[in-house]
Scaffold this motif. Structure first.
Motif, mmCIF file in Angstrom:
data_model
loop_
_atom_site.group_PDB
_atom_site.id
_atom_site.type_symbol
_atom_site.label_atom_id
_atom_site.label_comp_id
_atom_site.label_asym_id
_atom_site.label_seq_id
_atom_site.Cartn_x
_atom_site.Cartn_y
_atom_site.Cartn_z
ATOM 1 N N LYS A 1 0.852 -1.183 0.000
ATOM 2 C CA LYS A 1 0.000 0.000 0.000
ATOM 3 C C LYS A 1 0.893 1.239 0.000
ATOM 4 N N TYR B 1 1.401 5.369 0.380
ATOM 5 C CA TYR B 1 0.860 6.635 0.880
ATOM 6 C C TYR B 1 1.709 7.767 0.321
ATOM 7 N N GLN C 1 -4.315 9.943 5.289
ATOM 8 C CA GLN C 1 -4.626 8.508 5.166
ATOM 9 C C GLN C 1 -3.587 7.667 5.910
ATOM 10 N N GLU D 1 -4.788 5.338 9.118
ATOM 11 C CA GLU D 1 -4.681 3.878 9.010
ATOM 12 C C GLU D 1 -3.620 3.319 9.963
ATOM 13 N N THR D 2 -2.553 4.078 10.172
ATOM 14 C CA THR D 2 -1.520 3.601 11.097
ATOM 15 C C THR D 2 -2.004 3.722 12.538
ATOM 16 N N LYS E 1 -3.795 0.858 13.919
ATOM 17 C CA LYS E 1 -3.018 -0.364 14.212
ATOM 18 C C LYS E 1 -1.993 -0.130 15.332
ATOM 19 N N LYS F 1 -4.654 2.350 19.486
ATOM 20 C CA LYS F 1 -5.634 1.866 18.489
ATOM 21 C C LYS F 1 -7.056 1.780 19.052
ATOM 22 N N GLU G 1 -9.984 4.074 17.630
ATOM 23 C CA GLU G 1 -11.114 3.456 16.925
ATOM 24 C C GLU G 1 -12.440 3.938 17.527
#
Ligand code: UTP
Length: 293
Positions: free
Chosen positions: A253, A255, A265, A269-270, A273, A278, A282
């Motif tokens: 992927k 970036y 992004q 996304e990091t 995780k 996280k 979330e």
């Protein structure tokens, strides 16, 4: 082909798409949560077995160099506070690879930045990691490309399938022959094609290439191209026409840390995780989504 042991990371561009922050913080050091994007690139090169890495920098890019330098103040403080994990982390980052720095005195294009690396590279094949492209992959993208270069004994460009409407921004590949589902022989390419007729295919170079040292002779006689800059793609086009290069559809992927959207992004996304945050992040995103939509 000789084993690839050197990498060049051009990071001297002005980053006009990331203004105004790029005037004072180099885009190549912008954080992905808590680590600068450049650390991801260094780790990727190291993951390909490369230990000698040249970063091409420019004025106002000292933050990149400072990050990989040892910090006595932090060492003392972390020791006093018994922050062993942070101390070990700092020591690891500072000893990831032999990192060299060279200034490109004027941002005259990616091709010019690569030409600055000639003395460092010598007569060997080498990897180029575009300084503002971060890749997340199970097998480091640079390793994927080095393996292909060594197998076919040719320069390799990392490509992705790009929707035709976006190809205008990239370099489209002419594919002559397909070796397997990811690997093609390329004999021509066109930078930023503006019409569908000009486009060879929807495969575009994105972020990583492995070059052979004959690129330097080509770069030396390549005229400035689009934007008055010495374009690496113009030189790679000549290499493709004369010797052929391999286009390899890498797995991973990408970036684009040189764009505001790509930067966000990568961070979101990091963060989803990241072991420390996280769960909280979330929950925050879910709440925000419910509030907004
Ligand atoms: P870009 O074209 O994305 O960088 O080059 P840029 O010119 O900084 O971008 P914008 O369009 O103004 O936002 C890809 C990589 O090549 C480096 C950049 O730092 C970036 O990491 N580069 C580009 C150089 O090292 N020197 C240059 O003269 C141009």
């Amino acid at each position: 082909m000789k084993k690839i042991t050197k990498a060049v990371i051009p990071a001297a561009g002005l980053g006009t798409r990331m203004l105004p922050i790029s005037r004072t913080v180099p885009k190549e050091i912008l954080p992905i949560v808590d680590r600068p994007s450049m650390e991801y690139l260094i780790r990727e090169a190291v993951g390909a077995g490369i230990k000698d890495i040249l970063i091409i920098t420019g004025r106002n890019k000292e933050a990149i160099e400072n990050y990989f330098d040892y910090s006595i103040e932090y060492k003392d403080t972390l020791e006093k506070k018994n922050k062993e994990k942070e101390l070990a982390d700092m020591e690891e980052v500072c000893s990831l690879a032999n990192i060299y720095f060279l200034r490109q005195k004027e941002a005259k294009g990616l091709g010019h930045a690569v030409l600055c690396a000639e003395k460092f590279v010598g007569e060997e094949p080498f990897a180029v990691l575009y300084g503002d492209d971060v890749m997340v992959a199970d097998t480091p993208v640079t390793k994927q490309l080095c393996d292909v270069a060594e197998k076919y004994d040719k320069a390799v460009v990392g490509v992705c399938e790009v929707p035709y409407e976006d190809l205008k921004k990239y370099c489209s590949m002419k594919t002559e022959k397909q070796y397997d589902e990811r690997t093609y022989l390329t004999t021509d390419m066109v930078e930023k094609p503006q019409t569908k007729e000009e486009m060879f295919s929807n495969l575009a170079i994105l972020g990583r290439v492995v070059l052979t040292p004959d690129i330097f002779d080509i770069l030396r006689h390549t005229a400035p191209g689009k934007g008055g800059e010495l374009q690496l793609t113009d030189a790679m086009k000549e290499l493709a026409k004369t010797k052929g290069v391999i286009s390899y559809k890498y797995e991973g992927k990408r970036y684009d840390m040189g764009s505001k959207l790509g930067f966000l992004q990568a961070n979101i996304e990091t963060a989803l995780k990241h072991p420390e945050i996280k769960d909280a992040f979330e929950a925050y995103l879910k709440n925000l989504y419910d509030e907004l939509f």
